[in-house]
Design a protein around this motif. Structure first.
Motif, PDB file in Angstrom:
ATOM      1  N   UNK A 223     -12.913  -1.421  -8.093  1.00 35.02           N
ATOM      2  CA  UNK A 223     -12.176  -3.106  -8.541  1.00 35.02           C
ATOM      3  C   UNK A 223     -11.674  -2.957  -9.370  1.00 35.02           C
ATOM      4  N   UNK A 224     -10.774  -4.349  -9.442  1.00 41.63           N
ATOM      5  CA  UNK A 224      -8.958  -4.076 -10.096  1.00 41.63           C
ATOM      6  C   UNK A 224      -9.575  -5.455 -10.848  1.00 41.63           C
ATOM      7  N   UNK A 225      -9.982  -4.807 -11.805  1.00 45.16           N
ATOM      8  CA  UNK A 225     -10.472  -5.967 -12.917  1.00 45.16           C
ATOM      9  C   UNK A 225     -10.232  -7.425 -13.226  1.00 45.16           C
ATOM     10  N   UNK A 226      -8.530  -7.196 -13.547  1.00 47.32           N
ATOM     11  CA  UNK A 226      -7.668  -8.142 -14.120  1.00 47.32           C
ATOM     12  C   UNK A 226      -6.110  -8.153 -12.835  1.00 47.32           C
ATOM     13  N   UNK A 227      -6.106  -7.896 -11.900  1.00 50.32           N
ATOM     14  CA  UNK A 227      -5.105  -7.722 -11.124  1.00 50.32           C
ATOM     15  C   UNK A 227      -4.993  -9.702 -11.288  1.00 50.32           C
ATOM     16  N   UNK A 228      -3.534  -9.914 -10.968  1.00 48.37           N
ATOM     17  CA  UNK A 228      -3.135 -11.399 -11.161  1.00 48.37           C
ATOM     18  C   UNK A 228      -1.957 -11.397  -9.833  1.00 48.37           C
ATOM     19  N   UNK A 229      -1.674 -10.330  -9.265  1.00 44.18           N
ATOM     20  CA  UNK A 229       0.262 -10.602  -8.800  1.00 44.18           C
ATOM     21  C   UNK A 229      -0.144  -9.011  -7.504  1.00 44.18           C
ATOM     22  N   UNK A 230      -0.466  -9.454  -6.613  1.00 44.78           N
ATOM     23  CA  UNK A 230       0.051  -7.727  -5.271  1.00 44.78           C
ATOM     24  C   UNK A 230       0.910  -8.235  -4.410  1.00 44.78           C
ATOM     25  N   UNK A 231       1.715  -7.306  -4.197  1.00 44.91           N
ATOM     26  CA  UNK A 231       2.795  -7.692  -2.942  1.00 44.91           C
ATOM     27  C   UNK A 231       2.723  -6.137  -2.826  1.00 44.91           C
TER      28      UNK A 231
END
Length: 381
Positions: A223-231
């Motif tokens: 789990x990426x608990x705090x990820x907001x931006x992904x590219x």
């Protein structure tokens, strides 16, 4: 420059763009000597000497205990073992080394004496077998094709990396790491585990090439608990099934980031005629409550791309905008700059009907008021 009469020189930048116009060692030494004598804080020697001996940085010109140097950037130079009592780099805030020949002794000196260092870049340097990075104030780190990397930096916020992720042996005491940009040679499952281990990671950019090492399946316990931006940037060369499997892995990655707000996918692939008219069903249902903005760049209307767009529309409950474009821009980690990724082919005007059908299909499955924008470069009749 020797005729300069001012009392202070703030910065010295020497950029040799062509190896056909080499700058002599004598001139370089003279310019560095004058700049240091006048209290220079920023030196950039960006050389290009493939057919000449690399420039050996002159430690002796940094007077003992009097260096005001805070920023140093070197390209195509040599950094030999510094003298035992050398303290000319002790005030450095940033150090950038590209295509520099150096060794473990020099790097050990940096981490032992440059206690104010906040930014470090090591790109394609020669002579390092391993790299043990230590710095209490280090916040920005860029590494390209280094081996045996160990990082201990409690205030590290941003990491840019090019190479085989397995060369990073350990990253300890970096609880504030919030931004990672990586050009990864092999997308192994261990990469996902490493990336997910940073609790404050908010921005993640990954670029990778197919070559048999596509984005691997995401374990259900990651789990990426705090990820907001992904590219994601990927160069594809596989079959339909191969590309569809990749998009399923991308889907799993989005699912593993429950707080994700923005997603951008750039795929370098080919258009396969008529596949857009296939009747494709979506799979993998769940509700994502935070995803608001999605952009699919270099979108060519292949059936597996349509499958993925439909899945987004069905499952992103708070989606505000979905952009499907044959153009766009993306950050290239290796080049360290934003690049234009548009597909420069102009498609037949007959494809306009395909785009209309695509828009209608997406409108049918959307569950909210999200805007759908489709952009293609069509040939003029």
């Amino acid at each position: 420059m020797e005729l300069y009469q001012g009392e202070k020189i703030d910065s010295l930048k020497v950029e040799q763009k062509s190896y056909l116009l080499p700058i002599s060692t004598r001139n370089l030494d003279a310019w560095v000597r004058l700049a240091i004598a006048k209290g220079v804080e920023d030196i950039q020697l960006l050389l290009n000497r493939p057919y000449l001996a690399s420039y050996v940085f002159p430690y002796q010109l940094l007077f003992h205990g009097s260096s005001s140097l805070k920023h140093l950037a070197l390209c195509d130079c040599i950094l030999r073992q510094p003298p035992p009592d050398f303290d000319g780099f002790n005030n450095l805030r940033s150090l950038s080394l590209s295509y520099v020949t150096l060794d473990q002794i020099f790097m050990a000196h940096v981490f032992s004496n440059c206690l104010l260092l906040e930014s470090l870049k090591i790109k394609n340097c020669h002579g390092l077998t391993h790299l043990n990075i230590v710095g209490d104030r280090l916040s920005d780190l860029k590494l390209s094709h280094c081996g045996g990397i160990e990082i201990s930096a409690p205030n590290l916020v941003s990491l840019e990396f090019c190479g085989d992720f397995s060369s990073i042996i350990s990253v300890t005491t970096s609880p504030r790491l919030a931004r990672i940009l990586a050009d990864v040679e092999r997308m192994r499952p261990a990469v996902h585990s490493c990336l997910a281990s940073f609790p404050e990671l908010e921005t993640l950019h990954l670029q990778y090439r197919d070559g048999g090492y596509r984005l691997s399946q995401i374990s259900s316990d990651i789990t990426f608990r705090n990820l907001k931006q992904l590219s994601l940037n990927q160069w594809q060369s596989g079959t339909f099934d191969h590309n569809l499997d990749h998009l399923k892995s991308v889907r799993d990655l989005i699912t593993a980031a429950p707080l994700l707000e923005e997603f951008v996918l750039t795929e370098y692939t080919s258009r396969f005629p008529d596949e857009i008219r296939y009747n494709v069903e979506c799979s993998g249902s769940f509700t994502h409550d935070h995803l608001k903005r999605v952009k699919l760049q270099r979108f060519l209307g292949n059936w597996y791309e349509l499958e993925f767009a439909i899945w987004i529309m069905k499952n992103a409950a708070k989606l505000e905008i979905l952009v499907l474009t044959s153009g766009g821009s993306a950050y290239d980690v290796n080049l360290e700059k934003w690049i234009d990724v548009r597909d420069r082919r102009k498609y037949p005007s007959s494809w306009k009907q395909d785009m209309i059908l695509l828009q209608e299909k997406l409108e049918q499955v959307k569950t909210n008021n999200a805007r759908i924008i489709i952009e293609f470069m069509l040939k003029q009749n």
